[in-house]
Design a protein around this motif. Structure first.
Motif, PDB file in Angstrom:
ATOM      1  N   THR A  96     -26.911  92.959  -3.108  1.00 48.86           N
ATOM      2  CA  THR A  96     -25.631  93.603  -3.419  1.00 48.86           C
ATOM      3  C   THR A  96     -25.830  94.829  -4.290  1.00 48.86           C
ATOM      4  O   THR A  96     -25.190  95.867  -4.085  1.00 48.86           O
ATOM      5  N   TYR A  99     -27.178  97.706  -2.189  1.00 42.65           N
ATOM      6  CA  TYR A  99     -26.147  98.286  -1.339  1.00 42.65           C
ATOM      7  C   TYR A  99     -25.177  99.152  -2.144  1.00 42.65           C
ATOM      8  O   TYR A  99     -24.868 100.287  -1.748  1.00 42.65           O
ATOM      9  N   TYR A 103     -26.494 102.600  -0.897  1.00 40.75           N
ATOM     10  CA  TYR A 103     -25.956 102.714   0.454  1.00 40.75           C
ATOM     11  C   TYR A 103     -24.438 102.899   0.489  1.00 40.75           C
ATOM     12  O   TYR A 103     -23.930 103.582   1.379  1.00 40.75           O
ATOM     13  N   ALA A 104     -23.721 102.275  -0.436  1.00 43.04           N
ATOM     14  CA  ALA A 104     -22.257 102.339  -0.393  1.00 43.04           C
ATOM     15  C   ALA A 104     -21.764 103.755  -0.687  1.00 43.04           C
ATOM     16  O   ALA A 104     -22.310 104.444  -1.555  1.00 43.04           O
ATOM     17  N   TRP A 188     -35.065 103.233   3.763  1.00 41.59           N
ATOM     18  CA  TRP A 188     -35.507 101.870   3.502  1.00 41.59           C
ATOM     19  C   TRP A 188     -36.949 101.854   2.994  1.00 41.59           C
ATOM     20  O   TRP A 188     -37.285 101.053   2.115  1.00 41.59           O
TER      21      TRP A 188
END
Length: 294
Positions: A96, A99, A103-104, A188
């Motif tokens: 979490t 992300y 990424y969010a 990644w």
């Protein structure tokens, strides 16, 4: 040009120095008071319980007779609980954090999630016990087994691990990721080989300190109905269990009727403190090891 008023400046400086001295004295006295209370508590616990710690106590079964009671079942239950809590919280917590940080898309939704995760970190533990009882014990019909207790405790410490992991990821210099992208690495690959290794000391420290809190929690397990007396040793995550804080809780209640149970509770507190100190020392050693490596 208007001359500077040295008297006013001097008065303000003296006032700030005075306030600083008073604040320093108040904080020092607060620290001394906390250390005195902690020292008194540790002295009381160790003096009352250290004589009860022996091989029979550490490896024995629970019993209604104080002289024959042992905590090996509670120790096993605590370790089995961590077997469930550790992978669940690390996988979902670190995932979490990655992300949300990398990424969010930045915006209101991401800010809304961030705010609620921070708020969840301050929710009383008994609320998570009620949630665990509703979801895992009743809705999923797991009962009061290790799996249900581990998932409940995972909910409790998950927000803490997420916040700690986010802070560790933010502390990684952005130049490292920019250099990785400049060499042609994908996002990644950059996360896996650059950001996570650099953030690992902070993530491990936050995770182990959070697990230490989970080991010492009692309220969620009381709510989901974890027993404390005369149960067999747990052999897997689907067995019933008890843990060290639960044993301390029930022996403290029983000490109003039988005085020896207070000594048993004190001895169990000593064992729990040793376990917590071991985890904290492990966190420091891991942090130092990975800091020197990267």
């Amino acid at each position: 040009m208007k001359p500077m008023d040295f008297s006013t400046t001097t008065d303000r400086t003296r006032f700030r120095i005075t306030v600083n001295t008073i604040a320093k004295g108040v904080f020092f006295l607060s620290t001394i008071f906390c250390l005195l209370v902690l020292s008194l508590l540790l002295y009381r616990v160790f003096s009352q319980g250290i004589s009860w710690i022996n091989i029979d106590f550490l490896t024995g079964k629970q019993s209604t007779q104080a002289e024959r009671a042992g905590i090996f079942g509670a120790i096993l239950g605590t370790l089995w609980l961590m077997v469930v809590v550790t992978p669940v919280t690390l996988f979902f917590g670190v995932g979490t954090a990655i992300y949300l940080e990398l990424y969010a898309r930045k915006g209101r939704f991401q800010s809304f999630i961030q705010t609620n995760i921070a708020n969840l970190a301050g929710v009383p533990s008994i609320v998570y016990g009620i949630l665990g009882m509703t979801v895992f014990v009743r809705a999923l019909d797991l009962g009061n087994i290790i799996l249900a207790g581990g998932l409940t405790m995972s909910l409790l410490i998950l927000p803490i691990i997420i916040v700690a992991s986010q802070e560790a990821i933010r502390a990684v210099p952005y130049q490292l990721s920019e250099a990785s992208y400049g060499l042609g690495a994908t996002k990644w690959q950059t996360v896996k080989r650059i950001i996570l290794p650099a953030a690992l000391p902070g993530i491990l420290t936050g995770a182990i300190l959070s697990l230490s809190r989970g080991i010492g929690e009692t309220a969620p397990l009381v709510v989901i109905g974890i027993p404390a007396l005369l149960i067999p040793f747990p052999n897997g995550i689907f067995d019933k269990f008890t843990v060290l804080p639960m044993q301390i809780y029930y022996w403290t209640l029983d000490s109003t009727l039988v005085a020896e149970y207070a000594n048993l509770a004190a001895a169990t507190i000593v064992v729990l403190l040793v376990l917590l100190v071991t985890l904290n020392v492990t966190a420091i050693m891991l942090r130092n090891k990975f800091q020197h490596r990267f």
